[in-house]
Scaffold this active site. Structure first.
Site, PDB file in Angstrom:
ATOM      1  N   LYS A 171       9.489  19.454 -22.290  1.00  0.00           N
ATOM      2  CA  LYS A 171       8.177  19.279 -21.558  1.00  0.00           C
ATOM      3  C   LYS A 171       8.488  18.300 -20.313  1.00  0.00           C
ATOM      4  O   LYS A 171       8.676  17.132 -20.601  1.00  0.00           O
ATOM      5  CB  LYS A 171       7.101  18.681 -22.640  1.00  0.00           C
ATOM      6  CG  LYS A 171       5.749  18.556 -21.717  1.00  0.00           C
ATOM      7  CD  LYS A 171       4.569  17.642 -22.026  1.00  0.00           C
ATOM      8  CE  LYS A 171       4.834  16.314 -21.583  1.00  0.00           C
ATOM      9  NZ  LYS A 171       4.723  16.223 -19.825  1.00  0.00           N
ATOM     10  N   GLU A 244      13.400   6.241 -24.802  1.00  0.00           N
ATOM     11  CA  GLU A 244      14.119   5.410 -23.614  1.00  0.00           C
ATOM     12  C   GLU A 244      12.946   4.928 -22.630  1.00  0.00           C
ATOM     13  O   GLU A 244      12.326   5.964 -22.088  1.00  0.00           O
ATOM     14  CB  GLU A 244      15.091   6.328 -22.797  1.00  0.00           C
ATOM     15  CG  GLU A 244      16.251   6.818 -23.747  1.00  0.00           C
ATOM     16  CD  GLU A 244      17.364   5.898 -23.856  1.00  0.00           C
ATOM     17  OE1 GLU A 244      17.003   4.742 -23.421  1.00  0.00           O
ATOM     18  OE2 GLU A 244      18.558   6.141 -24.567  1.00  0.00           O
ATOM     19  N   CYS A 278      14.535   3.212 -14.145  1.00  0.00           N
ATOM     20  CA  CYS A 278      14.400   2.307 -15.062  1.00  0.00           C
ATOM     21  C   CYS A 278      15.191   1.265 -15.149  1.00  0.00           C
ATOM     22  O   CYS A 278      15.076   0.114 -15.347  1.00  0.00           O
ATOM     23  CB  CYS A 278      14.588   3.090 -16.702  1.00  0.00           C
ATOM     24  SG  CYS A 278      16.188   3.830 -16.544  1.00  0.00           S
ATOM     25  N   GLU A 377       7.043  -4.069 -13.976  1.00  0.00           N
ATOM     26  CA  GLU A 377       7.887  -3.262 -13.607  1.00  0.00           C
ATOM     27  C   GLU A 377       7.067  -2.254 -12.463  1.00  0.00           C
ATOM     28  O   GLU A 377       6.450  -1.447 -12.776  1.00  0.00           O
ATOM     29  CB  GLU A 377       8.136  -2.256 -14.795  1.00  0.00           C
ATOM     30  CG  GLU A 377       9.261  -1.174 -14.507  1.00  0.00           C
ATOM     31  CD  GLU A 377       9.390   0.066 -15.334  1.00  0.00           C
ATOM     32  OE1 GLU A 377       8.550   0.151 -15.947  1.00  0.00           O
ATOM     33  OE2 GLU A 377      10.774   0.671 -15.508  1.00  0.00           O
TER      34      GLU A 377
HETATM   35  P1  NAD Z   1       5.216   8.295 -18.374  1.00  0.00           P
HETATM   36  O1  NAD Z   1       5.524   7.556 -19.672  1.00  0.00           O
HETATM   37  O2  NAD Z   1       3.952   8.111 -17.785  1.00  0.00           O
HETATM   38  O3  NAD Z   1       5.605   9.761 -18.720  1.00  0.00           O
HETATM   39  C1  NAD Z   1       6.705  10.314 -19.543  1.00  0.00           C
HETATM   40  C2  NAD Z   1       6.317  11.734 -19.898  1.00  0.00           C
HETATM   41  O4  NAD Z   1       5.512  11.319 -21.121  1.00  0.00           O
HETATM   42  C3  NAD Z   1       5.776  12.835 -18.910  1.00  0.00           C
HETATM   43  O5  NAD Z   1       6.297  14.164 -19.237  1.00  0.00           O
HETATM   44  C4  NAD Z   1       4.001  12.547 -19.585  1.00  0.00           C
HETATM   45  O6  NAD Z   1       3.506  13.820 -19.101  1.00  0.00           O
HETATM   46  C5  NAD Z   1       4.327  12.347 -21.118  1.00  0.00           C
HETATM   47  N1  NAD Z   1       3.188  11.845 -21.465  1.00  0.00           N
HETATM   48  C6  NAD Z   1       2.231  10.955 -21.030  1.00  0.00           C
HETATM   49  N2  NAD Z   1       1.515  10.564 -21.950  1.00  0.00           N
HETATM   50  C7  NAD Z   1       1.932  11.040 -23.138  1.00  0.00           C
HETATM   51  C8  NAD Z   1       1.317  10.859 -24.410  1.00  0.00           C
HETATM   52  N3  NAD Z   1       0.294  10.188 -24.871  1.00  0.00           N
HETATM   53  N4  NAD Z   1       2.372  11.410 -25.473  1.00  0.00           N
HETATM   54  C9  NAD Z   1       3.219  12.082 -25.221  1.00  0.00           C
HETATM   55  N5  NAD Z   1       3.623  12.388 -23.751  1.00  0.00           N
HETATM   56  C10 NAD Z   1       3.069  11.689 -22.829  1.00  0.00           C
HETATM   57  O7  NAD Z   1       6.300   7.713 -17.499  1.00  0.00           O
HETATM   58  P2  NAD Z   1       6.754   8.397 -16.030  1.00  0.00           P
HETATM   59  O8  NAD Z   1       5.817   7.567 -14.904  1.00  0.00           O
HETATM   60  O9  NAD Z   1       6.928   9.613 -15.987  1.00  0.00           O
HETATM   61  O10 NAD Z   1       8.156   7.519 -15.976  1.00  0.00           O
HETATM   62  C11 NAD Z   1       8.326   6.190 -15.539  1.00  0.00           C
HETATM   63  C12 NAD Z   1       8.698   5.310 -16.577  1.00  0.00           C
HETATM   64  O11 NAD Z   1       9.805   5.913 -17.442  1.00  0.00           O
HETATM   65  C13 NAD Z   1       9.091   3.911 -16.194  1.00  0.00           C
HETATM   66  O12 NAD Z   1       8.595   3.020 -16.929  1.00  0.00           O
HETATM   67  C14 NAD Z   1      10.563   3.709 -16.489  1.00  0.00           C
HETATM   68  O13 NAD Z   1      11.155   2.510 -16.360  1.00  0.00           O
HETATM   69  C15 NAD Z   1      10.900   4.897 -17.616  1.00  0.00           C
HETATM   70  N6  NAD Z   1      12.193   5.132 -17.733  1.00  0.00           N
HETATM   71  C16 NAD Z   1      12.979   4.922 -18.434  1.00  0.00           C
HETATM   72  C17 NAD Z   1      14.319   5.438 -18.586  1.00  0.00           C
HETATM   73  C18 NAD Z   1      15.148   5.173 -19.654  1.00  0.00           C
HETATM   74  O14 NAD Z   1      16.238   5.648 -19.838  1.00  0.00           O
HETATM   75  N7  NAD Z   1      14.911   4.054 -20.357  1.00  0.00           N
HETATM   76  C19 NAD Z   1      14.756   6.364 -17.561  1.00  0.00           C
HETATM   77  C20 NAD Z   1      13.908   6.801 -16.660  1.00  0.00           C
HETATM   78  C21 NAD Z   1      12.354   6.265 -16.586  1.00  0.00           C
END
Ligand code: NAD
Length: 480
Positions: A171, A244, A278, A377
């Site tokens: 997804k 992650e 991240c 962040e």
């Molecule tokens: P997000 O958490 O808003 O969304 C990530 C994914 O989760 C999307 O596909 C979204 O549609 C889905 N999602 C949203 N709500 C959900 C729920 N309740 N249940 C299941 N899925 C759901 O994150 P984002 O804004 O897309 O990404 C940025 C964040 O990701 C930052 O905090 C960044 O640090 C983190 N990140 C972490 C890593 C790592 O490897 N640790 C890598 C890249 C990004």
């Protein structure tokens, strides 16, 4: 196959569209340039049942054939690299250099993970008994990914899952679904139906996946806040999860550095991918003896070398913020700095009338340790510079966070660099370098930056159950 049109989901090897669609924006122009399907719950169920059916065969497929499939997938991605890079820039905003890093990195990752194996462990071999611990695939996996590295972070999940013998439903983020949909479509040329599917939709679709009774594991990359929801929802069916999550990586600069020489490295540590990363350095702790020099060298490097603009333009180094939601969050950090009277050493003003969601590179000059820009962040190009003088104090400040994803230390005194680095609470600690990744080194977060890891045999393990088989050689069934 055309990469830049006809965006469809893949369910059981078939291209699937929906009447309802969702728009995809080019962040450099704020305009819609594509539509993607909005999956229904029934379509998710279809993808899950196809994945379940395919799992029976895929897990029995010899590991050499699974390896060959991943290698062929890498070849296909490489053959279509130009198309994917252009599409990635268009939907994500990153410039060509970032798109190259991501697409060719994904190709390399597929090939490397394809070579990884978890050998069986012979625990006991005696006259009485043989005990073996082996590894079996966890089953159907849901991959939920974010918008900052939509190709690479999805490959980090597809490659180990398929090598382990799992099947997967991807997804994508609703903000960057296009490359992921096309990647999964491309993979159908070499995979049996149902082994790898993709469904597009909003956050609700993610919730359906984490609650789905027939998905065995969720491999999630995203924010810590969403990670908590994923973990909670997955607990209902005791799903495996790999999380992650977010980070607030500190970088500590020692007093013996050459400020001018180090400035480019520190700059990219913080601003690569326009700081939507991240592992971006999000707090830069500079020793007070060199604070002014390092700050001025960063300002000078940025002002004379960095263009912010449309990633499709050849002279762009940093693209726009990827979406309106994130742009709003970043604006809020700027407003908070202004309303508290924090000084900017560089940038500080967003031109809200710009064509795209552009934000200037901004450096906040020594804000308080408890300010939002230090504690949270921002996920955008605004970096707090902070002064330190006492080693124990800076280590305590660096560790005083709910996050523990990455950290770095910079200096000529290698003993001091290692001494400080060894006390930092983070999944990856870089010493005199940063953002060095490998398919063979474990990557993940401590504390609320995550659970489990990706890459290396430890990452492969996350897609396996361990299973212990014992054989009593002396008391056969029914015999004395
Ligand atoms: P997000 O958490 O808003 O969304 C990530 C994914 O989760 C999307 O596909 C979204 O549609 C889905 N999602 C949203 N709500 C959900 C729920 N309740 N249940 C299941 N899925 C759901 O994150 P984002 O804004 O897309 O990404 C940025 C964040 O990701 C930052 O905090 C960044 O640090 C983190 N990140 C972490 C890593 C790592 O490897 N640790 C890598 C890249 C990004």
């Amino acid at each position: 196959m055309k990469i830049d049109t006809n965006f469809a989901m893949t369910i059981n090897g078939q291209m699937v569209t929906t009447d309802n669609t969702q728009p995809v924006y080019n962040p450099a122009t704020r305009s819609v340039f594509a539509q993607v399907p909005d999956a229904s719950r029934t379509q998710l169920d279809e993808a899950v049942s196809a994945a379940r059916q395919a799992f029976g065969l895929w897990r029995q497929t010899p590991v050499e054939e699974r390896q060959a499939a991943l290698e062929r997938f890498a070849d296909l991605l490489e053959e279509n690299a130009e198309g994917f890079m252009a599409l990635l820039t268009r939907e994500q905003g990153k410039p060509r250099s970032g798109a190259e890093w991501e697409v060719f990195g994904s190709v390399a990752w597929l090939r490397a993970i394809a070579t990884q194996r978890l050998p069986e462990e012979l625990v006991e071999e005696t006259d009485e008994r043989r005990v073996v611990t082996r590894f079996t695939p966890v089953g159907v996996v849901g991959a939920i990914v974010p918008w900052n590295f939509p190709i690479l972070l999805t490959i980090w999940k597809i490659a180990p899952a398929l090598m382990a013998g799992c099947t997967m439903i991807v997804k994508p983020s609703p903000y960057t679904p296009l490359c992921d949909l096309k990647m999964v479509e491309l993979a159908q040329q070499i995979l049996p139906p149902g082994v790898l599917s993709a469904v597009s939709g909003g956050d609700e679709l993610g919730k359906w996946m984490t609650a789905h009774p027939d998905i065995n594991k969720i491999a999630f990359t995203g924010s810590t806040e969403t990670g908590r929801h994923v973990m909670k929802s997955a607990s209902e069916t005791v799903k495996r999860v790999t999380l992650e999550l977010g980070g607030n990586d500190p970088a500590i600069v020692l007093p013996d550095v050459d400020a001018k020489a180090l400035a480019p490295e520190l700059f990219w540590a913080a601003f690569m991918n326009n700081a939507q990363f991240c592992n971006a350095t999000k707090r830069l702790y500079i020793h007070e003896d060199v604070y002014d020099e390092v700050r001025d060298a960063l300002v000078e490097f940025s002002a004379s070398n960095i263009n912010v603009g449309d990633g499709a333009d050849a002279d762009t180094h940093l693209g726009p913020i990827q979406n309106a939601m994130q742009y709003g969050k970043v604006q809020d950090y700027f407003a908070d700095c202004h309303s508290n009277g924090y000084q900017f050493a560089l940038g500080g003003e967003i031109d809200e009338n710009a064509a795209g969601w552009f934000v200037p590179v901004s450096l906040v000059d020594n804000p308080p340790e408890d300010s939002r820009i230090v504690r949270e962040e921002p996920f955008g190009p605004i970096l707090p510079l902070l002064k330190w003088s006492d080693e124990n104090d800076v280590i305590a400040r660096a560790n005083d966070t709910i996050y523990g994803l990455g950290a770095s230390v910079w200096g000529k005194d290698l003993e001091a660099v290692e001494r400080i680095g060894s006390q930092l609470e983070a999944g990856t600690v870089w010493l005199n370098e940063v953002h060095q990744y490998s398919p063979f080194q474990a990557f993940g977060g401590h504390k609320q930056s995550g659970l489990g890891c990706e890459n290396s045999l430890h990452g492969l393990m996350e897609y396996n159950n361990w299973q212990t088989i014992t054989l009593n050689k002396q008391s056969g069934a029914g015999e004395e």
